[in-house]
Design an enzyme around this catalytic site. Structure first.
Site, PDB file in Angstrom:
ATOM      1  N   GLU A 204       0.808  -1.215   0.000  1.00  0.00           N
ATOM      2  CA  GLU A 204       0.000   0.000   0.000  1.00  0.00           C
ATOM      3  C   GLU A 204       0.844   1.269   0.000  1.00  0.00           C
ATOM      4  OE1 GLU A 204      -2.726  -0.596   3.210  1.00  0.00           O
ATOM      5  OE2 GLU A 204      -3.635  -2.347   2.254  1.00  0.00           O
ATOM      6  N   LYS A 338     -15.435  -1.744   2.991  1.00  0.00           N
ATOM      7  CA  LYS A 338     -14.784  -2.297   1.807  1.00  0.00           C
ATOM      8  C   LYS A 338     -15.866  -2.941   0.936  1.00  0.00           C
ATOM      9  CE  LYS A 338     -10.364  -3.397   4.066  1.00  0.00           C
ATOM     10  NZ  LYS A 338      -9.518  -4.507   4.594  1.00  0.00           N
ATOM     11  N   ARG A 367      -8.240  -1.902  -0.873  1.00  0.00           N
ATOM     12  CA  ARG A 367      -7.662  -3.193  -0.495  1.00  0.00           C
ATOM     13  C   ARG A 367      -6.175  -3.157  -0.858  1.00  0.00           C
ATOM     14  NH1 ARG A 367     -11.597  -6.994   1.180  1.00  0.00           N
ATOM     15  NH2 ARG A 367      -9.765  -7.792   2.294  1.00  0.00           N
ATOM     16  N   SER A 368      -5.433  -4.126  -0.366  1.00  0.00           N
ATOM     17  CA  SER A 368      -3.996  -4.132  -0.656  1.00  0.00           C
ATOM     18  C   SER A 368      -3.727  -4.399  -2.135  1.00  0.00           C
ATOM     19  CB  SER A 368      -3.270  -5.155   0.218  1.00  0.00           C
ATOM     20  OG  SER A 368      -3.884  -6.419   0.130  1.00  0.00           O
TER      21      SER A 368
END
EC number: 4.2.1.11
Length: 426
Positions: A204, A338, A367-368
């Site tokens: 990230e 999310k 999200r990653s």
């Protein structure tokens, strides 16, 4: 009357080089909308199911099955529907799937179409996505929850906690806040380099130095804040994402801090957080305990809930029924949002409305595994979330969201920026 004329999907790559779904919805007036679905590394047990192929392609991570589901099963049922009735579109896909977690169609197939439908509808009306989803009430720019040091599942180092973040809570507008955290990020790079540690970044965009304890990243960040000329606590606050579900030993029910070579009970871990909060300007702790450790969450909420934002991510997985249970039991006081945890735009909005009605803060989140798609930037503003978690000022997949927010802020002109307000009621 405008209707959905065509729907198709294809397989593209996310920020980790893994396949993901890009869905496109074309309307009868010729306008269209596309969306790319994100993917997580640290996932909750009760998340909607991401459908992967499980064959030799891409180490089993291909999404051709999900793409095929969009091109056939979903398209067959949605063509002819109004794109302006998001609830009907999403409910139809839920009915087609027939499961509680989209295990037949795949949440990655469903969410792609759901997001693309909203974008197509906005494009048809020639209005921005945030205005389409939020109406005239969309006016709050989110405070960034800015990832600055990575650990846990998001980095290959000895730090157990997954994310160390800074939040520009002492500023009057989004632009000044973003500038501050971007400058601190650059100073942190110098601090880490001076220490002789790696300035490589995690998924990230945060740095991933090999530090000696889970507290050391906080002290390093405090140094960077000072060197950048800002005041910790007054202008810049600290947030943690522990991702404790990744730390718990399911047999002993203790939390294993490998970097510090020790194991803690739920109560001991809560005491550890309380100690950190007494030393540093920490305003938010995400997933401080395992998603299944509701007794521990009760201890955490009773001890720190009046002082600190306690965010449920794996705990709630953006699921309205689980959030409702948490509200009833007095667990946590904020929800990480999310969309791919729950599967559709409509269900995400339902969870946010429920949380906000019950005075739980909402944090829109990436999200990653991300992409250039900035849907969540518009979504955060549309629903007045007040906070957004979308990485650092490194990696273009994270920058895309910040740049979109800068664009939105300029368009709105009169936008609110809440700063410390989301935390003042705690």
């Amino acid at each position: 009357m405008v209707f959905i004329d065509n729907i198709y999907a294809d397989e593209v790559l996310d920020s980790r080089g893994n396949p993901t779904v890009r869905a496109t919805v074309i309307l009868s007036d010729g306008t269209k909308g596309s969306a790319i679905v994100p993917s997580g590394a640290s996932t909750g047990k009760r998340e909607a199911l991401e459908l992967r192929d499980g064959d030799n392609r891409f180490l089993g991570k291909g999404v051709l099955k999900a793409v095929e589901n969009v091109n056939t099963k979903i398209a067959d049922e949605l063509i002819g529907l109004s794109p302006f009735n998001q609830a009907e579109v999403d409910a139809t896909m839920k009915d087609i799937d027939g499961t509680h977690n989209y295990s037949n169609l795949g949440a990655n197939a469903v969410l792609g179409v759901s997001m693309a439908t909203a974008r197509a509808a906005a494009n048809s009306l020639q209005i921005p996505l945030y205005r389409y989803l939020g109406g005239a009430n969309a006016m709050t720019m989110p405070v960034p929850m800015f990832n600055i040091i990575n650990g846990g599942e998001h980095a290959n180092n000895s730090v157990d906690f997954q994310e160390y973040m800074i939040m520009p809570t002492g500023f009057e507008n989004f632009n000044d806040g973003l500038r501050a955290v971007a400058e601190i990020y650059q100073h942190l790079k110098k601090v880490i380099d001076f220490m002789g540690e790696s300035t490589a970044v995690g998924d990230e965009g945060g740095f991933a130095p090999n530090l000696k304890s889970n507290e050391e990243p906080i002290s390093v960040i405090m140094s960077a804040i000072e060197k950048a000329g800002y005041k910790a606590g007054e202008q810049i606050s600290i947030a943690l994402d522990v991702a404790a579900s990744e730390l718990i030993d399911e047999k002993t029910k203790k939390y294993v801090l490998k970097g510090e070579n020790r194991e803690l009970t739920s109560a001991e871990l809560v005491d550890y957080y309380a100690d950190l909060c007494s030393k540093y300007p920490i305003v938010s702790i995400e997933d401080g305990l395992s998603e299944d450790d509701w007794d521990g969450w009760k201890i955490l909420t009773e001890k720190l809930g009046s002082k600190v934002q306690l965010v449920g991510d794996d705990l709630f997985v953006t699921n309205a029924s689980i959030v409702a249970e948490g509200i009833k039991k007095g667990i946590a006081n904020a929800v990480l949002i999310k969309p791919n945890q729950i599967g559709t735009v409509s269900e995400t909005m339902q969870t946010i409305r429920l949380a906000q009605r019950n005075n739980y803060n909402c944090i829109m989140s990436h999200r990653s595994g991300e992409s250039e798609d900035a849907f969540i930037a518009d979504f955060a503003v549309a629903l007045n979330c007040g906070q957004i978690k979308t990485g650092s000022t490194a990696r273009s997949d994270r920058i895309a969201k910040y740049n979109r927010l800068l664009e939105i802020g300029a368009e709105i002109g009169y936008a609110e920026y809440l700063g410390k307000q989301p935390f003042s009621k705690k």
